[in-house]
Design a protein around this motif. Sequence first.
Motif, mmCIF file in Angstrom:
data_model
loop_
_atom_site.group_PDB
_atom_site.id
_atom_site.type_symbol
_atom_site.label_atom_id
_atom_site.label_comp_id
_atom_site.label_asym_id
_atom_site.label_seq_id
_atom_site.Cartn_x
_atom_site.Cartn_y
_atom_site.Cartn_z
ATOM 1 N N THR A 89 0.680 -1.235 -0.020
ATOM 2 C CA THR A 89 0.073 0.107 -0.070
ATOM 3 C C THR A 89 1.002 1.225 -0.090
ATOM 4 O OG1 THR A 89 -1.457 -1.195 1.407
ATOM 5 C CG2 THR A 89 -1.877 1.140 1.145
ATOM 6 N N ILE A 90 2.032 1.179 0.779
ATOM 7 C CA ILE A 90 2.790 2.364 0.699
ATOM 8 C C ILE A 90 3.355 2.621 -0.651
ATOM 9 C CG2 ILE A 90 5.126 3.016 1.648
ATOM 10 C CD1 ILE A 90 4.572 1.736 4.194
ATOM 11 N N ALA A 91 3.738 1.446 -1.242
ATOM 12 C CA ALA A 91 4.517 1.554 -2.482
ATOM 13 C C ALA A 91 3.362 2.009 -3.618
ATOM 14 C CB ALA A 91 5.163 0.210 -2.943
ATOM 15 N N LEU A 92 2.270 1.494 -3.470
ATOM 16 C CA LEU A 92 1.347 1.725 -4.475
ATOM 17 C C LEU A 92 0.487 3.444 -4.424
ATOM 18 C CD1 LEU A 92 -0.474 0.957 -6.956
ATOM 19 C CD2 LEU A 92 -2.139 0.094 -5.365
ATOM 20 N N THR A 93 0.526 3.787 -3.148
ATOM 21 C CA THR A 93 -0.027 5.337 -3.030
ATOM 22 C C THR A 93 1.076 5.960 -3.123
ATOM 23 O OG1 THR A 93 0.762 4.993 -0.648
ATOM 24 C CG2 THR A 93 -1.684 4.935 -1.192
ATOM 25 N N GLY A 94 2.445 5.635 -2.996
ATOM 26 C CA GLY A 94 3.414 6.555 -3.357
ATOM 27 C C GLY A 94 3.576 6.558 -4.905
ATOM 28 N N ILE A 95 3.401 5.692 -5.486
ATOM 29 C CA ILE A 95 3.957 5.670 -6.830
ATOM 30 C C ILE A 95 2.548 6.434 -7.822
ATOM 31 C CG2 ILE A 95 2.883 3.652 -7.869
ATOM 32 C CD1 ILE A 95 5.505 3.086 -9.191
ATOM 33 N N VAL A 96 1.549 6.312 -7.062
ATOM 34 C CA VAL A 96 0.325 6.886 -7.825
ATOM 35 C C VAL A 96 0.367 8.284 -7.492
ATOM 36 C CG1 VAL A 96 -2.165 7.182 -7.372
ATOM 37 C CG2 VAL A 96 -1.267 5.020 -7.578
ATOM 38 N N SER A 97 0.873 8.804 -6.166
ATOM 39 C CA SER A 97 1.073 10.185 -6.070
ATOM 40 C C SER A 97 2.076 10.759 -6.832
ATOM 41 C CB SER A 97 1.423 10.491 -4.584
ATOM 42 O OG SER A 97 2.552 9.945 -4.406
ATOM 43 N N VAL A 98 3.169 10.193 -7.259
ATOM 44 C CA VAL A 98 4.064 10.839 -8.039
ATOM 45 C C VAL A 98 3.722 10.943 -9.394
ATOM 46 C CG1 VAL A 98 6.590 10.506 -9.102
ATOM 47 C CG2 VAL A 98 6.237 10.011 -6.666
ATOM 48 N N GLU A 99 2.891 9.999 -9.890
ATOM 49 C CA GLU A 99 2.329 9.869 -11.314
ATOM 50 C C GLU A 99 1.353 10.950 -11.486
ATOM 51 O OE1 GLU A 99 3.229 7.415 -13.607
ATOM 52 O OE2 GLU A 99 2.291 8.687 -15.000
ATOM 53 N N LEU A 100 0.453 11.303 -10.441
ATOM 54 C CA LEU A 100 -0.411 12.431 -10.589
ATOM 55 C C LEU A 100 0.062 13.682 -10.183
ATOM 56 C CD1 LEU A 100 -3.548 10.634 -8.575
ATOM 57 C CD2 LEU A 100 -3.061 10.875 -11.166
ATOM 58 N N LEU A 101 1.297 13.615 -9.911
ATOM 59 C CA LEU A 101 2.062 15.098 -9.541
ATOM 60 C C LEU A 101 2.023 15.921 -10.752
ATOM 61 C CD1 LEU A 101 2.955 16.126 -6.925
ATOM 62 C CD2 LEU A 101 5.292 15.322 -7.664
ATOM 63 N N ARG A 102 1.787 15.389 -11.899
ATOM 64 C CA ARG A 102 1.853 16.126 -13.184
ATOM 65 C C ARG A 102 0.604 17.095 -13.056
ATOM 66 N NH1 ARG A 102 2.535 12.406 -17.493
ATOM 67 N NH2 ARG A 102 2.912 10.526 -16.128
ATOM 68 N N PHE A 103 -0.412 16.626 -12.452
ATOM 69 C CA PHE A 103 -1.663 17.535 -12.368
ATOM 70 C C PHE A 103 -1.566 18.428 -11.092
ATOM 71 C CE2 PHE A 103 -3.223 15.249 -15.770
ATOM 72 C CZ PHE A 103 -3.358 13.851 -15.638
ATOM 73 N N GLY A 104 -0.466 18.325 -10.560
ATOM 74 C CA GLY A 104 -0.666 19.364 -9.283
ATOM 75 C C GLY A 104 -0.310 18.609 -7.989
ATOM 76 N N PHE A 105 -0.424 19.238 -6.898
ATOM 77 C CA PHE A 105 0.173 18.770 -5.562
ATOM 78 C C PHE A 105 -1.109 18.224 -4.984
ATOM 79 C CE2 PHE A 105 2.372 17.713 -1.947
ATOM 80 C CZ PHE A 105 1.516 18.269 -0.767
ATOM 81 N N ILE A 106 -2.260 18.884 -5.146
ATOM 82 C CA ILE A 106 -3.397 18.681 -4.240
ATOM 83 C C ILE A 106 -4.043 17.085 -5.217
ATOM 84 C CG2 ILE A 106 -5.741 19.040 -3.777
ATOM 85 C CD1 ILE A 106 -3.904 20.742 -2.230
ATOM 86 N N PRO A 107 -4.137 17.030 -6.376
ATOM 87 C CA PRO A 107 -4.487 15.923 -7.073
ATOM 88 C C PRO A 107 -3.617 14.649 -6.803
ATOM 89 C CG PRO A 107 -4.589 17.597 -8.564
ATOM 90 C CD PRO A 107 -3.892 18.066 -7.572
ATOM 91 N N ALA A 108 -2.393 15.008 -6.448
ATOM 92 C CA ALA A 108 -1.415 13.724 -6.232
ATOM 93 C C ALA A 108 -1.951 13.137 -4.807
ATOM 94 C CB ALA A 108 -0.124 14.287 -6.356
ATOM 95 N N ILE A 109 -2.274 14.173 -3.824
ATOM 96 C CA ILE A 109 -2.578 13.721 -2.658
ATOM 97 C C ILE A 109 -3.776 12.949 -2.346
ATOM 98 C CG2 ILE A 109 -2.810 14.222 -0.277
ATOM 99 C CD1 ILE A 109 -0.182 14.895 -0.685
ATOM 100 N N MET A 110 -4.718 13.585 -3.202
ATOM 101 C CA MET A 110 -6.221 13.112 -3.471
ATOM 102 C C MET A 110 -6.122 11.582 -4.119
ATOM 103 S SD MET A 110 -8.505 15.061 -2.445
ATOM 104 C CE MET A 110 -7.383 15.307 -0.996
#
Lengths: 342, 343, 404
Positions: A89-110
């Motif tokens: 879960t740590i790895a998956l949420t982490g990699i998803v957040s980095v991937e979504l960072l292209r849309f901004g910080f808040i979308p990454a966290i969400m």
Amino acid sequence: MNGIQKVDTRALQTNRFSKLLSSIGIYAIAALFIVLGVVLQSMGIINNFLTTQNMMNIVDAVALLGIVAVGMAFITYSGHYADLSAPTTIALTGIVSVELLRFGFIPAIMGAVVVGLIIGIINGIVIGKFKANPIIWTLAMSYVSMGVIRFVWVNKQIYPDVITDDPFPVMLFDNIYRFRFFNAISLPLIIMLVLVVVGQFILKRTAFGAQLKLTGSAKRTAKFSGINVELMIALAFIISAFTTTIAGLAITSLSRVGAYYNGAGYDFRAVTAIVIGGMTLAGGRGSIIGVLGGTLVIGLMNNIMTLLGVGTFSQDIIRGAIFILVVGINAKTLRSMGRDDA
Amino acid sequence: MMRKNKLDKSKLLALGDRFRIYILFGVIFIFMSLFAPRFFNSYNLTTILRTVSMNATIALGFTIVMICGEMDLSIGRTATFAAVIALTLQKKFGYGISVPIAVLAGAGVGLLNGILVAKIKINSFIVTIGTMTILQGATYTITGGNSVSLSGDKVFAISDFLAKPLLPMLPPRVLLTILFVVVFHLFVSNSQWGRNFYMVGGNRTTAWLAGINTDRITITAFILSSTMAAVAGILFAMESSAATLNMGDNSLMYVVSATIIGGTAMSGGKGGILRSVVAVLSLEMLYTGTILFGFGNEVKIFISGLILALVVLYEAYASYKHEKTIGQRAVLLEELAQAKEKI
Amino acid sequence: MKKQVKVVLLAMVLLCLGGLLFAQGEKAVGVTGAGAAANLEASLKVDTSVLKAADGQPLLRLSSELPKIPTRPANPEALPDTDPLRWFDMEYAGWDTKKTNIPASPKDGAIGKRVVMIVHGDHPWTTACSNGAKKVADAYGMDLKILSPNWDLAVQNQMIDQSINERPDMILIIPLDATTAIQQARRINQSGIPFIFFNTLPTAEAMNYAITWTGPDDFGQMRKLAKVFADEMRRRNPGAKELGIAYVQHAPGGSPYFARSYGPLSELAGYAPEVVTLDMQAPGFEADRTMQLVSDWLTRFGPRLKGIFAADDSAQALGIIEALKKAGRDDIVVVAAGNSKIGMDMVTDGSLFAITYQTAEGDGALAVQTAADWFNGKELPNRRDIPQHIITKADVADFYPPQW
């Protein structure tokens, strides 16, 4: 004849002293380690143990572990052992957040939170409603998550500053781990302390906590007294997934990379912290404050061993031995107080 | 006549449940033989049997521990530990002495686990996490951080002997594994000791009240588990004439998954030796198939998770149905079903 | 029950019968006669020196000079750790070998050859390595298949067996462990298939069975890095009589564990005797554990600690830098074995002083190139080392974009 009522004196013993002992039990051990450190320091064998800097280092080092352990403690409290899907879960949420960072910080966290909640809900439903075995199910979940990560990201790791050209979200993301209040207190530490306070409150002072306790110690009784046992268990897994997501964001922020290997080992480490802290695997016993104590003891142990210069290999042996020792003493004292379910 | 049909159907289902792992094995074997390239030839099948030997041997002891209702997470590290001892001592004393010492060391670990679980009454999950960590440190200390390797004609002769097929498709290491499987199966399903394992796992208090020495049974289970793990590790290392420091680490999850898939439940009291071994074989055929098909490791990991998940869900469903019928008398249920039919 | 035992025995008998009946294998396809000569000519014309890696560096760099190999001491294990010759067997494995039963080159060119590459496990490094290998394979028109056992020794053995069954023209393999490589080597050698080890050095014994080994000279790089490390520490602490350093080690059980701690240790013992080793620990590849370790080191050693030598330039280096930032100790020199993007970023901003250039793509490419050279009939040395290079702030920009 009005029989001479036999009073179970063991029940009487569980008043002030033993209650005190079982709740501060782990802190007694922590205090023991601190005393050991002070003694070694005064004997000149180690130096700088009792300094603010050293103490801050210890809590900083175990902050991430503490965040995961606080959430997982709810699962252990409900009698369901542990959540072995925490590392993936740590790895998956982490990699998803980095991937979504292209849309901004808040979308990454969400995005990370959503993914974490999904995992938590799935775990909660299957273990709560379908009553699957928690260890095996979370193990299966971890394999599936890992398969998903490797399939989608094909053994590549992704970097925040490569995903997006905008430096602002990258800086925000980087600071999840690195931000310090007054240049001294790190954000993960604050988060851990907040989670401890909130968690302790939930566990000991809300109806949910009381119901969870009954679920952990006597599931069938809880069911027959009208508690929605399935919901309790599901909520416990959701809470655990939530704190694991936070830890995932922090760990990924620290590593500056989204990768499938982030978070490895956190499942057993968290269980160690929880169990050393006084929660029994049988459920229904222990407190979040105890989990905090368990985390601190682990940090103290590592600190003293490094200050002493103990070799890496011997550290493993000592860690394992102390773990068994502490849990054994805990189990024995509980049993001598008449509680056989430890 | 309708009643008879119903009985047949439920009997069939019950049989299917018991033998589901064999059905799974058959399905996987036939599927792979038909569709996976280069699967169905003697060379590949021999390779599968050789690869499976280590985990199958470990699964023998682990299944017994699971039947007793406990968990032994230290099996992987015990295998490494024993292998390292066997090879390190071989340099001075030869295999004749080093192997028995290594097996005894493995048994010693099991004894420690068993005493901590049975006498000190610490949860086995916790105890074996602790011994796992201790064993890792001990293994590193023995070797000083390096892996152990042996060379020389005598050592190579032994390793070649273990690896080359004696009977067609059956090299000596596989033959030894089959021997262990047969012995353990007979032991667990036919002897009094075997039945005692099931009773202790099913309901410890009742078993104790029935006069079984539950402590001794538990300790024996752990000793068997660690000893078989040690034997598996030693044989693997002898065939490679080398022992690496993490050779046993993958075995833990493999054996746990296989045992669960094979039908042994973590709650204890259920399961069987043969089923675990067949499960190990089935998993190995599945993994080999993914390699032969050319799929990457993510497929292998994903499939492992999927199968485990399906098995867990199935078990949960089965126990859910069982719970529904608790406290209900079979005769009344039948009458109810018949009454429903008439309507 | 007895019935089930009978079933098991019956299954065994059936298996044996099946084995007798179905003994199969695949035959290698060879090019003969005139086709071979044309193939050879065409494949000799292929020029791979123009190929580039993802970071813009040339994909293949071969050093033409052979290093000077010292004579092997009679009993290296008896020497003290600070003596470079103590590590002779690990460092110089393969230079002096007794080749056994090596197949001769068919000298019919590399085009169309079937090559199987067995790596050690899934990792972004391995992905880059495979990319480099594919580039060279495509240049020669080779049929390259890449297998990954995901760090599991039993699976790697199985993959070796399966590959032997397929009878490719060449096997390239990264042994998961130097010691188990012996049996793997013997098995492939006995089957008659030519093979080349790469990236991870096996023991000298295993090298007897392989055509050659290609890869980075880990010990050599670390010795070079150690000298750069000592020079910088001397520059920042002029006139210091004692320079205390600590080693963050690789995971135990492999030659990097020794190469990246005892390599520099034995080098510094001679090159910079004022360097004192204060501690060596192996915290794994996690940034938070490394961070706690280094913080504790700072508590323990304080101003005595002048430098840290790390085995990994990403997670470990991150942990080290975090700890140093917290304590405000930017005077400490940190070097690491590289080279990941994270490490190079830290060299660019100055927190890491130097890292080694470990080209992943070049590693895979060199292995395939060596296979092609063998098919072309070239005479190969016992070992082919990738040239060493230390990356510092001065030239780190040349190595972007990073390979992984």
